[in-house]
Write a protein that holds these residues in place. Sequence first.
Motif, PDB file in Angstrom:
ATOM      1  N   ILE A 318      12.345 -56.582 102.912  1.00 46.14           N
ATOM      2  CA  ILE A 318      13.126 -55.690 103.777  1.00 46.14           C
ATOM      3  C   ILE A 318      13.687 -56.546 104.898  1.00 46.14           C
ATOM      4  CG2 ILE A 318      13.074 -53.678 105.296  1.00 46.14           C
ATOM      5  CD1 ILE A 318      10.656 -52.682 103.666  1.00 46.14           C
ATOM      6  N   TYR A 319      14.998 -56.622 104.963  1.00 42.14           N
ATOM      7  CA  TYR A 319      15.679 -57.497 105.931  1.00 42.14           C
ATOM      8  C   TYR A 319      16.010 -56.704 107.180  1.00 42.14           C
ATOM      9  CZ  TYR A 319      19.393 -60.616 107.709  1.00 42.14           C
ATOM     10  OH  TYR A 319      20.166 -61.459 108.480  1.00 42.14           O
ATOM     11  N   VAL A 320      15.670 -57.262 108.331  1.00 40.21           N
ATOM     12  CA  VAL A 320      15.930 -56.611 109.616  1.00 40.21           C
ATOM     13  C   VAL A 320      16.880 -57.480 110.432  1.00 40.21           C
ATOM     14  CG1 VAL A 320      14.925 -55.844 111.806  1.00 40.21           C
ATOM     15  CG2 VAL A 320      13.689 -55.457 109.658  1.00 40.21           C
ATOM     16  N   GLY A 321      17.976 -56.898 110.863  1.00 40.80           N
ATOM     17  CA  GLY A 321      18.944 -57.594 111.717  1.00 40.80           C
ATOM     18  C   GLY A 321      19.343 -56.729 112.887  1.00 40.80           C
ATOM     19  N   GLY A 334      20.941 -51.937 115.526  1.00 37.08           N
ATOM     20  CA  GLY A 334      20.305 -52.806 114.552  1.00 37.08           C
ATOM     21  C   GLY A 334      20.467 -52.226 113.160  1.00 37.08           C
ATOM     22  N   TYR A 335      19.854 -52.876 112.175  1.00 35.95           N
ATOM     23  CA  TYR A 335      19.978 -52.383 110.803  1.00 35.95           C
ATOM     24  C   TYR A 335      18.884 -52.985 109.937  1.00 35.95           C
ATOM     25  CZ  TYR A 335      22.287 -56.904 110.124  1.00 35.95           C
ATOM     26  OH  TYR A 335      22.568 -58.251 110.092  1.00 35.95           O
ATOM     27  N   MET A 336      18.656 -52.346 108.804  1.00 33.90           N
ATOM     28  CA  MET A 336      17.752 -52.852 107.778  1.00 33.90           C
ATOM     29  C   MET A 336      18.466 -52.845 106.439  1.00 33.90           C
ATOM     30  SD  MET A 336      14.098 -51.014 108.654  1.00 33.90           S
ATOM     31  CE  MET A 336      14.759 -49.343 108.789  1.00 33.90           C
ATOM     32  N   ILE A 337      18.081 -53.777 105.570  1.00 33.90           N
ATOM     33  CA  ILE A 337      18.548 -53.790 104.186  1.00 33.90           C
ATOM     34  C   ILE A 337      17.309 -53.697 103.314  1.00 33.90           C
ATOM     35  CG2 ILE A 337      19.771 -55.078 102.401  1.00 33.90           C
ATOM     36  CD1 ILE A 337      21.354 -56.423 104.663  1.00 33.90           C
ATOM     37  N   MET A 338      17.271 -52.681 102.452  1.00 30.25           N
ATOM     38  CA  MET A 338      16.070 -52.403 101.670  1.00 30.25           C
ATOM     39  C   MET A 338      16.457 -51.752 100.353  1.00 30.25           C
ATOM     40  SD  MET A 338      14.607 -49.068 103.737  1.00 30.25           S
ATOM     41  CE  MET A 338      14.553 -49.930 105.285  1.00 30.25           C
ATOM     42  N   PRO A 339      15.537 -51.669  99.400  1.00 29.65           N
ATOM     43  CA  PRO A 339      15.834 -50.968  98.144  1.00 29.65           C
ATOM     44  C   PRO A 339      16.352 -49.559  98.396  1.00 29.65           C
ATOM     45  CG  PRO A 339      13.762 -52.149  97.957  1.00 29.65           C
ATOM     46  CD  PRO A 339      14.190 -52.263  99.392  1.00 29.65           C
ATOM     47  N   LYS A 340      17.285 -49.127  97.554  1.00 32.02           N
ATOM     48  CA  LYS A 340      17.990 -47.865  97.785  1.00 32.02           C
ATOM     49  C   LYS A 340      17.048 -46.668  97.901  1.00 32.02           C
ATOM     50  CE  LYS A 340      21.765 -47.669  95.513  1.00 32.02           C
ATOM     51  NZ  LYS A 340      22.773 -47.487  94.429  1.00 32.02           N
ATOM     52  N   ALA A 341      16.032 -46.611  97.041  1.00 27.06           N
ATOM     53  CA  ALA A 341      15.111 -45.468  97.083  1.00 27.06           C
ATOM     54  C   ALA A 341      14.342 -45.429  98.402  1.00 27.06           C
ATOM     55  CB  ALA A 341      14.142 -45.545  95.906  1.00 27.06           C
ATOM     56  N   LEU A 342      13.947 -46.596  98.896  1.00 22.97           N
ATOM     57  CA  LEU A 342      13.231 -46.655 100.164  1.00 22.97           C
ATOM     58  C   LEU A 342      14.173 -46.351 101.323  1.00 22.97           C
ATOM     59  CD1 LEU A 342      10.506 -47.190 101.450  1.00 22.97           C
ATOM     60  CD2 LEU A 342      11.087 -49.627 101.549  1.00 22.97           C
ATOM     61  N   ALA A 343      15.430 -46.791 101.198  1.00 23.21           N
ATOM     62  CA  ALA A 343      16.420 -46.517 102.248  1.00 23.21           C
ATOM     63  C   ALA A 343      16.640 -45.021 102.418  1.00 23.21           C
ATOM     64  CB  ALA A 343      17.737 -47.214 101.916  1.00 23.21           C
ATOM     65  N   GLU A 344      16.642 -44.296 101.316  1.00 25.71           N
ATOM     66  CA  GLU A 344      16.812 -42.844 101.399  1.00 25.71           C
ATOM     67  C   GLU A 344      15.645 -42.199 102.128  1.00 25.71           C
ATOM     68  OE1 GLU A 344      17.097 -38.922  98.490  1.00 25.71           O
ATOM     69  OE2 GLU A 344      17.523 -40.915  97.663  1.00 25.71           O
ATOM     70  N   LYS A 345      14.430 -42.649 101.824  1.00 27.27           N
ATOM     71  CA  LYS A 345      13.258 -42.118 102.522  1.00 27.27           C
ATOM     72  C   LYS A 345      13.328 -42.449 104.013  1.00 27.27           C
ATOM     73  CE  LYS A 345      10.951 -40.508  98.950  1.00 27.27           C
ATOM     74  NZ  LYS A 345      10.671 -39.053  98.807  1.00 27.27           N
ATOM     75  N   CYS A 346      13.790 -43.639 104.325  1.00 24.90           N
ATOM     76  CA  CYS A 346      13.889 -44.048 105.727  1.00 24.90           C
ATOM     77  C   CYS A 346      14.918 -43.205 106.467  1.00 24.90           C
ATOM     78  CB  CYS A 346      14.257 -45.533 105.790  1.00 24.90           C
ATOM     79  SG  CYS A 346      13.969 -46.282 107.394  1.00 24.90           S
TER      80      CYS A 346
END
Length: 483
Positions: A318-321, A334-346
């Motif tokens: 999980i990338y944090v910028g 800020g932002y995060m890059i993560m798997p799509k399914a986890l991004a939806e939960k987030c």
Amino acid sequence: MILDTESDRPLYLQLYAGLREMILSGAISGGTRIPSTRVLSESLGISRFTVVTAIDQLVAEGYLNSVRGSGTYVETVPRRQTRPFDASVNGKDTPPDRFEDMLSRRGQALTWRTSLTLNDGSQHLHMATPDHRLFPVDIWSRLTKEVYAEGDFRIVNYREILRPSLLEEQIARHIAVSRGIRCEPEEVVTTLGAHHAVTLLAELLLDPGDTVAFEEPGMAAIRSIFQSSDCKIEPMYVDASGPDPHTVVNRDVKLAFVTAAKQQPMTIAMPMKRKLEMLHWAADRGTLIIEDDLGSEFRYRGGPIPPLKALDQAGQVIYVGAFSMTLLQSLRVGYMIMPKALAEKCRRLIQVRYRALPQFTEQIVGRLIEDGHYVRHLHRMRRIYAKRQNRLLQILRSDFADIFEPPEFASGFYNLCYYRDQSVDEDALLIRCRHNNLGVEQLSYYYANRISPRKALLVGFAASNEDEIQFSTKLLKRCLEAT
């Protein structure tokens, strides 16, 4: 009651405040019938309208009760507490740390900072602050006017968070070119900064008792987020190649937090071999890696160092910028890059718990990237910061040769300077530096036990121009010589 006709405060407010104070203090007891508005206006020498306005407000707030055909009476209310809340409990004096005792474990973990670890107000040689004077104010103002002029006032409401925003789309495009990370806009989640991103992940993924592998040394503020979640912190010791996953004793690790492109605070760029070791280690344990890419945009020699996420084929990073170091810290973008399914939960967590980043801000930052202004701004900042670092290194290597070991060229906003004399009193030095408005930091701050194997000072350069660096290093020299 005396009213001041020369005061800027309206007379009705003076009358309201005076009567309210008398009721709360018990000077007028409950059940007392107050004079009519006509009598009050005549006795005080003010208009009846002024009196009526004050009385109506006191009735509305429950201090007075107006009974039709009978008059207006003072309500019986408890006397105002005269001792501070923390002064007594059950009539007994309590120690000054009463509120400390009332804090939850989470509260204690998140309020660990002391006067020596608070560095927000110091201006010169600050090791973690960009130069906000370089912010493209004219371009930002123009984009702000454009967004307003379009008249789409839906952007002042909470946005539909389950669909990618303009900013998330632009981050996906920008990050592919600048950091070599291929992702879809649906995999990008905007946040209120990097710390907010980690807080979201802790809430989303961690239960009390879960184990988190954390860099040692590492960022204390991030460590406290995991500590506040009642997690077990396993140290991942940093060597010449960055954080070494093989130093983590516990195999049952749910999350690991690393800074790969520029380790904070050691400024080490993780080599390819260590990155692959890190990914294999995480895959073997089913561990998710949180990679904070703090300050990676500012590398002054050679090309950019690809992040761990650029090598991730399994979706375990999980990338944090954030834009705090490149635009304004106060924007909280800020932002995060993560798997799509986890991004939806987030996104669902954000919608319930925090809401989203303001649409208006997202629109402007998104257009800043879309129109190419952001990349040009970054190039300008790199050129300026490179000159400032060169100037700082010249001074450190000449004027501080008897105090510091020769510092190395580093990326980011500061240089790590090891003391030749390891008996230096770091706390006394830091107090002197704070009194001189110097934002330097000691290396020991980043260790869990606040003890560094080798004492060193982090000396910043980004927020100070070359003349300011010249001036502030003289202040630093005096502080060091006074130890």
